[in-house]
Design an enzyme around this catalytic site. Structure first.
Site, PDB file in Angstrom:
ATOM      1  N   GLU A 419       0.827  -1.216   0.000  1.00 50.74           N
ATOM      2  CA  GLU A 419       0.000   0.000   0.000  1.00 50.74           C
ATOM      3  C   GLU A 419       0.854   1.256   0.000  1.00 50.74           C
ATOM      4  O   GLU A 419       0.550   2.226  -0.692  1.00 50.74           O
ATOM      5  CB  GLU A 419      -0.959   0.005   1.190  1.00 50.74           C
ATOM      6  CG  GLU A 419      -1.999  -1.110   1.178  1.00 50.74           C
ATOM      7  CD  GLU A 419      -2.774  -1.176  -0.127  1.00 50.74           C
ATOM      8  OE1 GLU A 419      -2.970  -0.133  -0.772  1.00 50.74           O
ATOM      9  OE2 GLU A 419      -3.160  -2.298  -0.529  1.00 50.74           O
ATOM     10  N   HIS A 422       2.074   2.069  -3.453  1.00 54.41           N
ATOM     11  CA  HIS A 422       1.121   2.855  -4.239  1.00 54.41           C
ATOM     12  C   HIS A 422       1.202   4.331  -3.843  1.00 54.41           C
ATOM     13  O   HIS A 422       1.305   5.218  -4.682  1.00 54.41           O
ATOM     14  CB  HIS A 422      -0.318   2.413  -3.944  1.00 54.41           C
ATOM     15  CG  HIS A 422      -0.704   1.094  -4.535  1.00 54.41           C
ATOM     16  ND1 HIS A 422      -0.504   0.790  -5.846  1.00 54.41           N
ATOM     17  CD2 HIS A 422      -1.322   0.010  -3.983  1.00 54.41           C
ATOM     18  CE1 HIS A 422      -0.966  -0.434  -6.081  1.00 54.41           C
ATOM     19  NE2 HIS A 422      -1.466  -0.931  -4.953  1.00 54.41           N
TER      20      HIS A 422
END
Ligand code: ADP
Length: 618
Positions: A419, A422
């Protein structure tokens, strides 16, 4: 309904009288003469009786012509008399006749009992018929509308959903003082849709809104609307709104709206007529009622994406409130609510329990505390101890693991790197949408974590650089895993599929590949026989197909490289932030702004805003 009931009873009574009347008419047309027994004996002796029929008390028969000739062949009836008495009377020339003691009560009963049985049976059959078919009571008896006139649930009963509570505050204010909102001619929002995974407290919140504003709460489930008989569901919707209007101000809550509000489609062979009719009726009611009378509609769903878009239009369910899984602080607050209701021992630490229960929702936590209490009782303890809670966690987790929702610490670390990958790539590339939230709380069934980017403005055009950046951001998760672990996981499947879709569209539809030139290669989408929209076969040579594949591959590879470079340049920041993410599970607000400021920006020259909507699920 009642009226119709009585009406039918009158019909039955009239019917019975008619039967009796006819019976009397027929019987009356054959006049039977009652004669004293002595006369009968005399007539027999004189040879005037042609035939008789003897019963226990009576004798009926036929006379041959009488003296005046008028009543020849007349029927007669006489009551029998004891033969001894009859002989004695005959000898002494006494006129005598027999009499039957008539028992009034007996006669009455002999009439009433069959009538009572007849009516009993009739009423029973009517009831059965109504219950079974529902035809008679469309929308009345069977609709399980639960009305709660005084809801005792308050906002304090729900925790860890502060944002949702804030959003709902307005609804409460309206219900309390409608005039304040309508004073300037404004329209009150009619429908609020609560969106979130099961057990996060959507129903609880809807009830709390009713409780806080002190209005009645109508609730029923979307699946209850969908009935076997076409038209019943629609009637039920009508009935629901009618009842609600009578009780306004009030709240109507429809759970599982998705069962009812699935997008209407080309369905095979007319498919779900009933559901569509019900949905249409709901839309009609939504449009037709004046929200200013004080009927507020709330609905819950965990699958907003399958809802019919017509439901979300302005004036319908135009407000959406997200009720997400609670973060650690939220879980602590929820645990406190439930621990307060039981005998919790002194060693109980909600913080520790919250740390053990990543991914659990309110309903799981309530269940957990209950399990712990049961375990403590089984052990004959005076209060619940931490040991009981730990064991309860294991039990509950064992149940949840099957549902693939709780993740072990190693997986959690991978998810955290993914995550953050990203997020950092998005932050490093100029003009991408601001990152709003990074979370490693599992969401939905497949998503283990998510990075939320929200566009700052509506966009109708996308430049090539923006699409490139979007692909790089999507690939950031995979790149982070590769960089840190030198290994990759299956978690990037969805990212890869979305990145490839964008790249393919760039090549085939937008003419963004130099090798392909400004040529449109995609075929128009066409509806097929079964209502599925699919793509007809490509109208280009095999060689072109090969080049398209190569170009898609080149774009993806280039952007993956960009992502890798950005992350390599920010490696230290990545590792440091993962520690924080693992601890807090969520990064948002100020922490996110700090993070964005610490990112080393990539050397990409385009600096105009380029909001790209991504909500990467791992
Ligand atoms: P949903 O409608 O979202 O599926 P419910 O509102 O029916 O979930 O929640 C079921 C039960 O779980 C509630 O009755 C309540 O006891 C508990 N619960 C769920 N979420 C919360 C929360 N945020 N705070 C307190 N209790 C909760």
């Amino acid at each position: 309904m009642k009226k119709q009931h009585r009406f039918s009873i009158w019909y039955a009574i009239i019917g019975m009288w008619a039967v009796l009347f006819l019976h009397n008419m027929i019987a009356g047309s054959l006049t039977v003469k009652n004669i004293p027994y002595s006369e009968f004996v005399k007539a027999v002796k004189e040879g005037k009786v042609s035939e008789i029929a003897i019963s226990e008390n009576e004798i009926q028969g036929r006379m041959l012509g009488s003296e005046d000739g008028a009543a020849s062949n007349a029927l007669f009836r006489t009551v029998r008399v004891d033969p001894e008495i009859s002989q004695l009377m005959d000898e002494n020339n006494v006129k005598y006749s027999g009499r039957i003691e008539s028992n009034f009560l007996g006669t009455l009963l002999s009439w009433l009992v069959p009538i009572a049985i007849f009516f009993g049976f009739w009423v029973f059959m009517m009831r059965r018929f109504q219950q079974q078919s529902g035809f008679m009571t469309i929308g009345k008896n069977k609709a399980k509308i639960y009305v709660d006139d005084e809801v005792s649930v308050r906002f304090d009963d729900a925790a860890g959903v502060d944002e949702a509570k804030q959003d709902l505050e307005e609804v409460i204010n309206f219900l309390k003082e409608p005039q304040r909102y309508t004073r300037l001619g404004g329209q009150i929002p009619r429908g609020t849709l609560l969106v979130g995974p099961p057990g996060t407290g959507k129903t609880l919140l809807a009830k709390a809104v009713a409780g806080e504003s002190g209005v009645p709460f109508f609730s029923l489930s979307g699946s209850e609307f969908v009935e076997m008989f076409v038209g019943l569901g629609a009637a039920r919707v009508r009935d629901l709104f009618k009842q609600a209007k009578e009780k306004a101000p009030c709240i109507i809550f429809i759970d599982e709206l998705d069962a009812l509000g699935k997008a209407r489609g080309v369905g095979m062979a007319g498919g779900h007529d009933e559901r569509e009719q019900t949905l249409n009726q709901l839309l009609v009611e939504l449009d037709g009622f004046d929200a200013n009378v004080g009927v507020i509609l709330m609905a819950a769903t965990n699958r907003p994406e399958i809802l019919d878009p017509a439901l979300m239009r302005p004036g319908r369910f135009d407000r959406q409130v997200l009720v997400d899984r609670p973060d650690k602080t939220g879980r602590v607050d929820i645990l406190k609510i439930y621990l307060d209701k039981v005998e919790a021992g002194t060693d109980i630490d909600p913080e520790k329990i919250a740390a053990m229960t990543v991914g659990m929702v309110g309903a799981d936590l309530a269940n957990l505390v209950n399990e712990a209490a049961l375990l403590a009782v089984r052990r004959d303890k005076a209060s619940i101890g931490m040991a009981d809670v730990k064991e309860a966690v294991e039990r509950v987790v064992a149940g949840l693991e099957k549902k693939n929702r709780l993740i072990n610490s190693e997986e959690k670390e991978i998810v955290a790197y993914h995550e953050l990958g990203h997020a950092l790539v998005a932050m490093a590339l100029p003009g991408t949408d601001p990152v709003q939230k990074i979370s490693i709380i599992p969401r939905g069934i497949a998503a283990l974590g998510y990075t939320m980017q929200v566009p700052t403005e509506d966009r109708f055009l996308m430049r090539k650089t923006e699409l490139d950046n979007r692909i790089a951001t999507l690939l950031g998760g995979r790149a982070a895993e590769a960089l840190i672990f030198n290994d990759i996981s299956t978690g990037a499947q969805n990212d890869l599929s979305r990145a490839t879709d964008i790249a393919r569209s760039m090549v085939k539809e937008y003419g963004m590949s130099e090798r392909m030139g400004q040529v449109y290669f995609a075929n128009k989408q066409q509806p097929t026989l079964l209502g599925v929209v699919g793509e007809a076969g490509g109208q280009y040579s095999d060689e072109t197909a090969k080049t398209i594949d190569e170009e898609v591959r080149r774009i993806i590879d280039e952007q993956y490289d960009v992502a890798l470079q950005i992350l390599a340049a920010n490696r230290e920041l990545l590792v440091k932030t993962v520690g924080q993410l693992l601890k807090d599970e969520v990064i948002e607000g100020d922490a996110l702004i700090d993070l964005a400021e610490s990112v080393t920006h990539a050397e990409i020259t385009d600096d105009s805003p380029a909001p790209v909507k991504t909500g990467q699920d791992m």
